[in-house]
Design a protein around this motif. Structure first.
Motif, PDB file in Angstrom:
ATOM      1  N   ASN A  32       0.840  -1.194   0.000  1.00 27.99           N
ATOM      2  CA  ASN A  32       0.000   0.000   0.000  1.00 27.99           C
ATOM      3  C   ASN A  32       0.882   1.253   0.000  1.00 27.99           C
ATOM      4  N   ALA A  33       0.238   2.423   0.100  1.00 27.63           N
ATOM      5  CA  ALA A  33       0.979   3.691   0.006  1.00 27.63           C
ATOM      6  C   ALA A  33       1.983   3.869   1.135  1.00 27.63           C
ATOM      7  N   LEU A  34       1.780   3.147   2.246  1.00 21.38           N
ATOM      8  CA  LEU A  34       2.686   3.265   3.387  1.00 21.38           C
ATOM      9  C   LEU A  34       3.732   2.162   3.404  1.00 21.38           C
ATOM     10  N   GLY A  35       3.743   1.327   2.351  1.00 22.62           N
ATOM     11  CA  GLY A  35       4.766   0.301   2.247  1.00 22.62           C
ATOM     12  C   GLY A  35       4.429  -1.006   2.929  1.00 22.62           C
ATOM     13  N   ALA A  36       3.184  -1.129   3.422  1.00 26.69           N
ATOM     14  CA  ALA A  36       2.764  -2.364   4.092  1.00 26.69           C
ATOM     15  C   ALA A  36       1.934  -3.213   3.135  1.00 26.69           C
ATOM     16  N   ALA A  37       1.830  -4.504   3.448  1.00 25.28           N
ATOM     17  CA  ALA A  37       1.031  -5.408   2.619  1.00 25.28           C
ATOM     18  C   ALA A  37      -0.453  -5.176   2.893  1.00 25.28           C
ATOM     19  N   PRO A  38      -1.265  -4.931   1.860  1.00 27.26           N
ATOM     20  CA  PRO A  38      -2.706  -4.784   2.075  1.00 27.26           C
ATOM     21  C   PRO A  38      -3.312  -6.109   2.526  1.00 27.26           C
ATOM     22  N   GLY A  39      -4.268  -6.025   3.443  1.00 28.38           N
ATOM     23  CA  GLY A  39      -4.832  -7.256   3.983  1.00 28.38           C
ATOM     24  C   GLY A  39      -6.281  -7.138   4.374  1.00 28.38           C
ATOM     25  N   TYR A  40      -6.864  -8.285   4.680  1.00 32.66           N
ATOM     26  CA  TYR A  40      -8.197  -8.362   5.277  1.00 32.66           C
ATOM     27  C   TYR A  40      -8.075  -9.174   6.555  1.00 32.66           C
TER      28      TYR A  40
END
Length: 659
Positions: free
Chosen positions: A536-544
């Motif tokens: 994502n924009a903050l460098g983290a993996a997008p998740g649910y």
């Protein structure tokens, strides 16, 4: 001459078209393009008829052969993901065929395009779900049996038509029953009398077991006479007499129409898009759930369904200990769906949808109004009040609910899939209906550790309801990983002198056996499926993130037979690498099954869960200790969970909702 040539040309074209239609060369394509627009479109009545006719043509079935299940053979996942409108695709039907006289079960797959049998195999040593015709057969057997008749006369019942028999899958089997391999069912007797709610008058201590292969009584248990309630437990207007004064009318109106759109079996609403099917076993199934993020359509979930249920009763008496219903696999949960009514099960602004099923003779039929979809208000979605300027920003919370209801003998359930405007998908199960009653001589409360006296001569037996959901999440694509999140209170040290530090620890679950997990309130434990190749924009993996709500532990102890059969219920979370054949937590055929089927078997190869197409299985339970307020009809009890975005969006996805 030219006119003659034109005439013969047109005649030739006409003949070709007629021959093509006769052999199914034309019409097949147009029907597929017009009536069946997607690989996950529901089976049509014509397709069901075709599938059964192919089986009857290719295989010699006896007069006793039945079809416990006919459903869409789900296409290859890659084929579905790569499908574009107008593209040709295969259509196949999956059928289970049971030969009662031979006590054999077969699985067949029919290619509906070529009208050929593409697969046929016998599945040894299993029993498919119980069937309506078997209930009728068992009724005839028991009512004609002198032992059962004597048990009724012992209790002063001479008119056997006043007795209603309720049929159960056999549950836990004795050693002798296991050896024979016969197809069995067990009958519970109730005194109906002049009242329609016979569940209030159980004829306690009598259980009949019928061998459905021979059509004979296998055993009859009679534990001795116990008084049954002769009170009227009917609860219609006529029985209750004067009702409470009605509340003033509350209307739910959408004067400008509904906000969701339906095309075939695809639904769009507030950035969400998904497909649905009514499966004869699993009930309401969701497919290809996506969320629109700006101009991007992002995958969230490929397939979600109720995988299995188990309802263990906590009384060790021989007439109770077998009662451990697998309501999905033993009874075909989807086929038990009820027709709903606007203004009752769903509000007046809702829409009712039909489903196409097949009966055990292989005949297609329409079940009207068994799926409900509606929008509802759920209070505030977000708010901030600014004291300095007295500015008040607030947005109402709209939800889209898709629901079905089923009646399984005495109990009723509703299954609700709830879509939120903030990107959350919620599952909420509702439990109601009539508590399974045990007859007793007691008229006032007395010591009974296995249940509670809920009315004169009636005990509500302690029991549990466990639901397992299979969730094939594809968060931003198929390459996903699994993370467990635990919150820790850190000890006082030089970095945490005030002792108030709260730390989140994220632990990857890298193998299937390591991902068999349980809830932990002490650590606010949750789980998250994240993209393995996106940031994502903050460098983290997008998740649910899986957010459990109410839950329970499975109380049958180690070594108990029901624990061995329902091992999926002994843990709250399982994770497996995707395999299309692994659909049911309790195994493909839980009726009279062997221990260790389903999830315990699925994880024996201990596959990697890192950067893979993985499936999350969540088990949630309710422990029901009945009370008098649950009688004669239990008020709704709710249990559920949420799948909430975590790092999937760059901001609150509902921030730009209009007032």
């Amino acid at each position: 001459m030219i006119k003659r040539l034109r005439y013969f040309f047109r005649l030739a074209i006409t003949i070709i078209v007629v021959i093509s239609i006769s052999f199914g060369l034309i019409g097949r394509l147009s029907a597929q393009q017009v009536a069946i627009s997607h690989p996950l479109s529901a089976l049509t009545e014509a397709e069901i008829t075709t599938a059964v006719s192919v089986i009857n043509r290719e295989k010699t079935l006896s007069e006793m052969a039945v079809f416990p299940l006919i459903a869409l053979q789900e296409p290859d996942k890659e084929e579905v993901l790569n499908f574009t409108p107008g593209k040709l695709f295969k259509r196949r039907a999956f059928l289970i065929i049971y030969e009662r006289s031979q006590n054999k079960t077969f699985e067949g797959v029919v290619d509906l395009t070529s009208k050929t049998l593409s697969s046929w195999k016998e599945i040894p040593s299993i029993q498919p779900a119980l069937l309506n015709s078997e209930y009728e057969l068992a009724n005839q057997v028991v009512r004609a049996d002198p032992r059962w008749q004597a048990a009724m006369r012992k209790r002063g019942i001479t008119d056997f038509e006043q007795v209603k028999i309720s049929w159960w899958a056999p549950g836990v089997l004795s050693e002798q029953e296991q050896k024979t391999g016969n197809r069995l069912c067990r009958g519970l007797s109730y005194y109906k009398g002049k009242h329609w709610n016979y569940y209030g008058s159980p004829i306690e201590g009598v259980v009949a077991t019928v061998n459905l292969n021979t059509g004979k009584m296998a055993t009859l248990i009679d534990r001795g006479k116990v008084p049954f309630s002769e009170e009227n437990w009917d609860y219609d207007v006529k029985s209750l007499g004067k009702l409470l004064s009605p509340l003033k009318a509350l209307k739910i109106l959408q004067p400008n129409g509904k906000s969701f759109q339906i095309h075939d079996n695809e639904i769009s609403w507030e950035g969400w898009k998904f497909r649905y099917l009514m499966h004869p076993r699993s009930g309401l199934v969701l497919y290809q759930v996506t969320s629109k993020d700006g101009e991007n359509v992002r995958p969230v979930l490929y397939r979600a369904s109720l995988s299995e249920m188990v309802v263990p009763y906590g009384n060790p008496e021989p007439t109770w200990s077998f009662r451990n219903a697998f309501d999905v696999g033993e009874y075909n949960f989807g086929l038990l769906a009820n027709k709903m009514e606007l203004g009752k099960e769903i509000p007046e602004n809702g829409l009712l949808l039909d489903a196409i099923f097949a009966n055990e003779q292989g005949e297609s039929y329409k079940m009207p109004g068994v799926i409900g979809i509606y929008e509802r208000d759920n209070g505030m979605l977000w708010k901030h009040y600014e004291y300095n300027t007295q500015r008040n920003d607030v947005r109402r919370h709209r939800e889209l609910v898709m629901t079905m209801t089923v009646a399984i003998d005495n109990y009723d359930y509703s299954i609700n899939w709830i879509f939120h405007e903030d990107g959350t998908l919620e599952v909420q199960n509702e439990l109601t209906g009539i508590v399974l009653a045990q007859g007793t001589a007691a008229e006032k409360s007395e010591d009974n550790s296995y249940g509670s006296l809920i009315a004169k001569n009636i005990i509500g037996v302690n029991h549990q309801h466990f639901f397992n959901y299979r969730l094939d999440l594809d968060v931003d694509g198929k390459a996903n990983s699994m993370i467990e999140m635990n919150v820790n209170a850190l000890p006082i040290d030089e970095k945490n002198s005030s002792g108030n530090a709260i730390a989140l620890v994220e632990t990857p679950l890298i193998k299937e056996t390591a991902a068999v997990r349980d809830m932990d309130m002490k650590h606010n434990r949750k789980w998250m499926i994240v993209s393995a190749d996106k940031k994502n924009a903050l460098g983290a993996a997008p998740g649910y993130m899986l957010i459990p709500e109410g839950n329970s532990r499975f109380f049958p102890v180690e070594g108990s037979k029901i624990r061995q059969r329902a091992e999926f219920a002994t843990h709250h979370v399982w994770v497996t690498k995707y395999k299309p054949s692994e659909l049911y937590a309790g195994g493909d055929y839980p009726n009279q099954t062997q221990p260790g089927e389903g999830l315990p078997k699925y994880i024996t190869d201990d596959e990697s869960l890192t950067g893979e197409d993985i499936v999350l299985w969540y088990t949630m339970g309710v422990t029901h200790i009945p009370r008098s307020e649950d009688w004669p009809v239990m008020p709704i009890h709710r249990v559920g969970f949420k799948l909430a975005p975590r790092g999937f969006f760059n901001r609150n996805p509902a921030i730009n909702l209009p007032e």
